[in-house]
Design a protein around this motif. Structure first.
Motif, PDB file in Angstrom:
ATOM      1  N   ALA A  74     -56.768  25.771 -17.877  1.00  0.00           N
ATOM      2  CA  ALA A  74     -57.359  24.892 -16.870  1.00  0.00           C
ATOM      3  C   ALA A  74     -58.835  25.225 -16.650  1.00  0.00           C
ATOM      4  O   ALA A  74     -59.678  24.333 -16.508  1.00  0.00           O
ATOM      5  N   HIS A  75     -59.168  26.522 -16.626  1.00  0.00           N
ATOM      6  CA  HIS A  75     -60.568  26.920 -16.492  1.00  0.00           C
ATOM      7  C   HIS A  75     -61.401  26.382 -17.643  1.00  0.00           C
ATOM      8  O   HIS A  75     -62.520  25.884 -17.446  1.00  0.00           O
ATOM      9  N   ILE A  76     -60.888  26.493 -18.838  1.00  0.00           N
ATOM     10  CA  ILE A  76     -61.634  26.018 -20.009  1.00  0.00           C
ATOM     11  C   ILE A  76     -61.831  24.515 -19.932  1.00  0.00           C
ATOM     12  O   ILE A  76     -62.942  23.998 -20.168  1.00  0.00           O
ATOM     13  N   PRO A  83     -62.070  17.790 -15.461  1.00  0.00           N
ATOM     14  CA  PRO A  83     -61.256  18.280 -14.348  1.00  0.00           C
ATOM     15  C   PRO A  83     -59.888  17.625 -14.265  1.00  0.00           C
ATOM     16  O   PRO A  83     -58.924  18.253 -13.805  1.00  0.00           O
ATOM     17  N   ALA A  84     -59.771  16.355 -14.710  1.00  0.00           N
ATOM     18  CA  ALA A  84     -58.469  15.677 -14.660  1.00  0.00           C
ATOM     19  C   ALA A  84     -57.453  16.405 -15.533  1.00  0.00           C
ATOM     20  O   ALA A  84     -56.295  16.618 -15.122  1.00  0.00           O
ATOM     21  N   ALA A  85     -57.850  16.791 -16.732  1.00  0.00           N
ATOM     22  CA  ALA A  85     -56.928  17.523 -17.611  1.00  0.00           C
ATOM     23  C   ALA A  85     -56.599  18.891 -17.033  1.00  0.00           C
ATOM     24  O   ALA A  85     -55.463  19.382 -17.167  1.00  0.00           O
ATOM     25  N   ALA A  86     -57.579  19.526 -16.383  1.00  0.00           N
ATOM     26  CA  ALA A  86     -57.329  20.826 -15.769  1.00  0.00           C
ATOM     27  C   ALA A  86     -56.271  20.707 -14.675  1.00  0.00           C
ATOM     28  O   ALA A  86     -55.359  21.546 -14.566  1.00  0.00           O
ATOM     29  N   GLU A 111     -57.547  24.763  -8.820  1.00  0.00           N
ATOM     30  CA  GLU A 111     -57.388  23.364  -8.400  1.00  0.00           C
ATOM     31  C   GLU A 111     -58.532  22.951  -7.464  1.00  0.00           C
ATOM     32  O   GLU A 111     -59.047  21.826  -7.562  1.00  0.00           O
ATOM     33  N   GLY A 112     -58.935  23.867  -6.593  1.00  0.00           N
ATOM     34  CA  GLY A 112     -60.063  23.563  -5.719  1.00  0.00           C
ATOM     35  C   GLY A 112     -61.327  23.291  -6.515  1.00  0.00           C
ATOM     36  O   GLY A 112     -62.082  22.360  -6.216  1.00  0.00           O
ATOM     37  N   MET A 113     -61.556  24.112  -7.535  1.00  0.00           N
ATOM     38  CA  MET A 113     -62.722  23.902  -8.393  1.00  0.00           C
ATOM     39  C   MET A 113     -62.651  22.552  -9.098  1.00  0.00           C
ATOM     40  O   MET A 113     -63.638  21.803  -9.151  1.00  0.00           O
ATOM     41  N   ALA A 114     -61.480  22.227  -9.654  1.00  0.00           N
ATOM     42  CA  ALA A 114     -61.336  20.976 -10.399  1.00  0.00           C
ATOM     43  C   ALA A 114     -61.517  19.765  -9.488  1.00  0.00           C
ATOM     44  O   ALA A 114     -62.187  18.788  -9.856  1.00  0.00           O
ATOM     45  N   GLU A 126     -58.874  21.710   0.970  1.00  0.00           N
ATOM     46  CA  GLU A 126     -57.500  22.137   1.284  1.00  0.00           C
ATOM     47  C   GLU A 126     -57.039  23.245   0.343  1.00  0.00           C
ATOM     48  O   GLU A 126     -56.464  24.255   0.777  1.00  0.00           O
ATOM     49  N   ARG A 127     -57.259  23.062  -0.944  1.00  0.00           N
ATOM     50  CA  ARG A 127     -56.797  24.055  -1.917  1.00  0.00           C
ATOM     51  C   ARG A 127     -57.526  25.384  -1.725  1.00  0.00           C
ATOM     52  O   ARG A 127     -56.936  26.467  -1.820  1.00  0.00           O
TER      53      ARG A 127
END
Length: 818
Positions: A74-76, A83-86, A111-114, A126-127
């Motif tokens: 997810a980071h990659i 971000p959608a794929a993450a 998830e917050g980052m994405a 929220e995340r």
């Protein structure tokens, strides 16, 4: 001209080390650690390949290792602008046995980052709140990571004060828990906040500290991002050369790390810098090549940045329909983007739709989110608009408002080295004002406007009233100044469309129009190479003759034979020694044979000369014949000879020598240099183009120190009649709008010297002692520095030796200060 809006947050989750929560030397642990290192060091292609293999092996199991590898994937994906794929790969609940582990914190953070990258700020908040609560309860060592993510969100929400506080908390915790990666991230992010708060000196200092830490960890992705934000900082300071360098490094670093979105973003900064440097072909070629790939990233900010770059170039090249097409696309993606709105107003003005143009430009002026640079540019564009409509008085008033805003912004920057470049953007509006006044027959008003742009930083002289100092006009009229100096003053102004020279004599001021800078600049560059490499007179240089006809001949009738001329150059002319221009009649000869020529930066500085007489004591401080400090700066064989010759002109009681091991930077700084009438340096010199105040006199080593930097020179007050830098490139190699060449000569004038002799290029170690001997012979017989230097040069020019070539005598130029 537009101000770049490029900026990216350095808090990038994939730079965080994901290992450490579980020990042992198991196969998944080893694989995980290797992937984490690749992610941290920016080797995303390798990391992606290995994480895919790991997911094939462990991903189908709802276990600790399955989730750790999913988090890495997810980071990659997020780092590669997806971000959608993450989010999709994390779209399931953690098993109960992992709900209180570090994995739960990392899942919420990722998830917050994405969600932040997808611009879904409420869900991101929220995340990240969930991640922070769990970290506080059970994983205190991870709290610095969470806070770095939260600060990034607050930054994107434009809550910069709150973001700064959050990043400071993250920095303190990172240092407490020895998390160097998070320390680097927090420092870089604090630099970014400083940029947004327009504290550019802090931004650069913080970025450089962040670079040191991230480079020690080989964090290539973070390094690239910090470099890009350094480029942004320098662009905001109108230092487009440094901006271009850092943007290129950032784009190339992002490309190596396979950070596609960031690569495109930083390359738009490269294109912006090319455009600001008037290298339109390079900017357009890069824009067209990169826009198509930027569209595939699904990143609105990047696409808008590229569309703005293209619109700007097309507007400059008068391709208005193309400019409008790209501008409208940018506005459809981000209707309120101030850069795009301002461009739209400029395009409408160029098409003659003045009412629509004014509404759009004033919208930017009222936009509180627009930075200072855009605010004063918008003010200047309103002035241009009124000029196009024929409202000359109204236009002039608006130009002055813009110029006042530029000067206020410039003097708010505390560091000389960062303040120097700021006028490069605003000089366009000075040019517009000067041309407007010339067109309306107000030549002397135009001269005053041009003078207001000159030597603002140098004029400050440590004054607490910097705003007043930078706007001070000469206390006497220019003609009275010419009379007092017994000289004709040639004041040059080079513009993109029109250039001018004012010839100022004791009885009159006349203005002459010259070709635009695009015709003059190439000739200056070409002729300088000729003078530096051959005998231009013997080869009957066409460029030397053409430059004389362009620059001097229009005012020739106002310059009596054998008289004194003070040249106040502009732009490329600072690198030209006017003495070497070739007068075509009665037979070709160098202009030095007709006149005593010196250089000055500002009428104001010349006007202040009489108010502060030089030191009355004829004392000499002689520094040089330094010990070799490094292989780059070998001993100068003729330095002892030059020193010996100069000693003859001053009795022992009137001279102080700092030679050999005593010729150190510390010895000079502690020698009370302000007590001497003459300072003379016989040594190597360096000129830094990217950081001119790091230009230096090379002296003897003392510990690790052997450079006397320009930045240190300006801190020690002088009252010398003459400072002579008998070294290469003492004049500097980079000219700034309004300041001229900035380097060692500029620094000594800034410190208070009345006159400085510096070199425009490398000097001859064999010819220089002879030249300096003649110079001091003239000074000892009561000649002023300009006359003594001219006579010394003529002695070489009229000799039968190889030294008659301008390469040997022409590099040295006299600069007159106050």
């Amino acid at each position: 001209m537009r101000r770049s809006s490029l900026v990216l947050c350095v808090v990038l989750g994939w730079v965080v080390t994901l290992a450490g929560a579980c020990g042992g030397s198991s196969a998944p642990q080893t694989i995980h650690n290797r992937i984490a290192q690749d992610i941290r060091e920016g080797n995303l292609t390798a990391a992606n390949t290995e994480v895919d293999r790991a997911l094939l092996k462990y991903g189908s199991q709802n276990t600790e290792w399955s989730w750790r590898f999913r988090l890495q994937k997810a980071h990659i994906l997020a780092s590669q602008s997806d971000p959608a794929a993450a989010l999709a790969i994390l779209n399931s609940d953690l098993p109960a046995f992992l709900s209180s582990t570090d994995i739960a914190v990392r899942k919420d953070m990722t998830e917050g980052m994405a969600y932040r990258m997808a611009r879904n700020f409420s869900t991101a908040r929220e995340r990240l709140s969930a991640a922070e609560n769990l970290a506080v309860r059970a994983h205190a060592e991870m709290l610095c990571e969470v806070l770095n993510f939260r600060g990034a969100l607050e930054f994107d929400e434009k809550n910069y004060v709150k973001a700064e506080d959050t990043f400071r908390q993250a920095l303190a915790l990172a240092r407490q828990y020895h998390r160097k990666d998070q320390e680097a991230s927090a420092l870089g992010s604090l630099a970014l906040v400083a940029i947004k708060l327009e504290h550019f000196d802090e931004a650069i200092d913080r970025s450089e500290t962040a670079l040191q830490v991230s480079r020690s960890l080989n964090m290539q992705a973070l390094i690239a991002t910090i470099l890009g934000n350094l480029g942004w900082s320098y662009f905001q300071l109108s230092d487009f050369e440094n901006a271009l360098t850092f943007y290129k490094q950032a784009a190339e670093g992002s490309e190596r790390s396979n950070l596609t979105g960031y690569r495109a973003y930083w390359f738009s900064g490269v294109a912006n810098s090319y455009e600001a440097l008037h290298e339109y072909a390079e900017a357009e070629e890069l824009s067209k090549r990169t826009l198509a790939s930027a569209r595939t990233l699904n990143d609105t900010d990047t696409v808008v940045a590229w569309l703005d770059v293209l619109s700007e170039i097309e507007l400059r090249m008068r391709r208005l329909d193309d400019a409008e097409h790209h501008n409208q696309e940018a506005l459809s993606l981000d209707p309120g983007h101030p850069d795009s709105v301002l461009l739209s107003g400029r395009i409408q003005a160029a098409k003659g739709n003045f009412q629509d143009a004014e509404k759009l430009i004033r919208r930017v002026m009222e936009d509180k989110s627009a930075g200072t640079g855009l605010q004063w540019e918008a003010q200047g564009r309103i002035a241009e608009l009124h000029e196009s409509e024929g409202y000359s008085a109204k236009s002039e008033n608006e130009f002055r408002k813009s110029i006042d805003m530029i000067r206020l912004a410039q003097i708010s920057i505390p560091r000389d080295d960062l303040r120097l470049s700021y006028l490069s953007s605003g000089i366009e509006f000075y040019d517009d004002l000067v041309s407007l006044q010339i067109r309306h027959g107000r030549s002397e008003d135009a001269l005053r406007s041009a003078e207001q742009s000159r030597a603002g930083v140098m004029q400050e002289k440590g004054s607490s009233d910097r705003a007043g100092a930078s706007r001070t006009a000469p206390g006497i009229r220019p003609e009275q100044l010419a009379q007092r100096l017994h000289a004709t003053l040639l004041f040059y102004w080079l513009g993109e469309n029109h250039s001018y020279v004012w010839a100022i004599t004791p009885t009159k001021i006349e203005n002459f129009q010259l070709p635009p800078s695009r015709e003059i600049d190439p000739l200056v560059k070409s002729y300088r190479l000729q003078v530096n490499g051959s005998d231009a007179l013997q080869t009957s240089s066409a460029d030397g003759k053409k430059l004389y006809e362009m620059l001097v001949a229009p005012a020739r009738k106002l310059i009596p034979q054998g008289s004194r001329v003070i040249v106040l150059p502009d732009s490329s002319l600072y690198s030209l020694n006017f003495e070497t221009l070739i007068v075509p009649d009665p037979q070709p000869h160098f202009w030095i044979e007709d006149a005593t020529i010196s250089t000055a930066n500002s009428l104001t500085l010349l006007g202040a000369a009489g108010a502060r007489p030089p030191s009355k004591e004829k004392k000499l401080l002689l520094v040089g014949d330094a010990l070799q400090a490094s292989p780059e700066f070998p001993a100068l064989p003729q330095a002892p000879k030059e020193i010996s010759l100069l000693e003859n002109y001053f009795p022992a009681s009137q001279r102080t020598l700092l030679v050999k091991d005593k010729a150190t930077p510390a010895a000079y700084l502690s020698s009370n240099p302000g007590d001497y009438a003459y300072l003379h340096f016989v040594t190597h010199g360096t000129a830094s183009r990217t950081r001119p105040l790091e230009s230096a006199v090379i002296l003897s080593p003392e510990g690790d120190s052997y450079k006397l930097y320009a930045r240190d020179i300006v801190q020690h007050h002088l009252n010398a009649q003459l400072v002579t830098i008998s070294a290469c490139n003492g004049s500097g190699t980079r000219a700034y709008s309004g300041e001229g060449l900035v380097g060692l000569s500029w620094a000594f004038l800034r410190a208070g010297a009345h006159n400085v002799i510096g070199a425009l290029w490398e000097v001859s170690d064999t010819a220089t002692p002879q030249l300096m001997d003649k110079l001091y012979d003239g000074l000892s017989r009561g000649q002023d520095p300009a006359t003594a230097l001219r006579n010394a040069k003529l002695s070489l020019l009229h000799s039968n030796s190889p030294y008659k070539k301008p390469y040997y005598w022409a590099p040295f130029q006299l600069y007159s200060g106050s």
